[in-house]
Write an enzyme that holds these catalytic residues in place. Structure first.
Site, PDB file in Angstrom:
ATOM      1  N   CYS A  11      44.780  -8.757   3.604  1.00  0.00           N
ATOM      2  CA  CYS A  11      44.674  -9.799   2.582  1.00  0.00           C
ATOM      3  C   CYS A  11      46.034 -10.183   2.008  1.00  0.00           C
ATOM      4  CB  CYS A  11      43.694  -9.408   1.487  1.00  0.00           C
ATOM      5  SG  CYS A  11      44.069  -7.879   0.637  1.00  0.00           S
ATOM      6  N   HIS A 112      42.137  -6.560  -3.981  1.00  0.00           N
ATOM      7  CA  HIS A 112      42.197  -7.615  -2.970  1.00  0.00           C
ATOM      8  C   HIS A 112      43.199  -8.671  -3.417  1.00  0.00           C
ATOM      9  CE1 HIS A 112      40.820 -10.522  -0.009  1.00  0.00           C
ATOM     10  NE2 HIS A 112      40.555 -11.384  -0.970  1.00  0.00           N
TER      11      HIS A 112
END
Length: 171
Positions: A11, A112
């Site tokens: 990510c 994330h």
């Protein structure tokens, strides 16, 4: 709109490329940055021990610096109204995210990375977990979007700015 989709734990790489709107970085490039940041480390503290990504903010900062950009941490105590949006290339957020195996959601939360970028006067959420970019709207909607994430706690916002803007504090 350029939008990379989530793969492995990459990510941070996807957020970088999405905020830059082009494929600038790869897993190999991020791994090279990790090696430069901790050349003598047996287990590199800037990525997953499994080699699947999960890069930390130091990798993002070094990647942006290699392009003459900077990641400026936004102090949550400051009003979002103070953002000089015209000086900001985009945003990279570190947010809590649910972990799932296929369709099964696990009772775990991990961090994330996701990107937000303005294109054609409209801000977009370029989260790699999304099927496609999601329109946020104009400046007021962007501030509300950021405010919502910051209200969740455990969220960090980084402004992506040219190095000169960082040095002048003009963000």
């Amino acid at each position: 709109l350029y939008h990379e989709r989530q793969r492995l734990e990459l990510c941070a790489v996807h957020a970088l490329n999405n905020v830059l709107q082009r494929p600038c970085f790869t897993q190999e490039a991020a791994d090279d940055i990790c090696k430069r940041l901790a050349p003598d480390a047996r287990l590199n503290p800037h990525r997953s021990v499994l080699g699947t990504g999960n890069y930390d903010v130091n990798v993002i900062m070094a990647a942006l610096q290699s392009l003459g950009l900077a990641a400026v941490w936004w102090d949550k105590r400051r009003s979002l109204e103070r953002l000089a949006l015209g000086q900001i290339v985009g945003f990279i957020l570190n947010v809590p995210s649910h972990v799932s195996l296929g369709f099964v959601a696990l009772p775990l939360r991990r961090k994330h990375w996701l990107a937000v970028r303005q294109l054609g006067g409209t801000y977009y959420n370029l989260d790699s977990k999304l099927r496609a970019p999601v329109r946020i709207g104009g400046e007021a909607e962007l501030r509300a979007f950021l405010r919502d994430f910051l209200a969740q706690g455990l969220c960090e916002v980084f402004l992506v700015v040219p190095r000169a803007v960082e040095e002048a504090g003009a963000w």
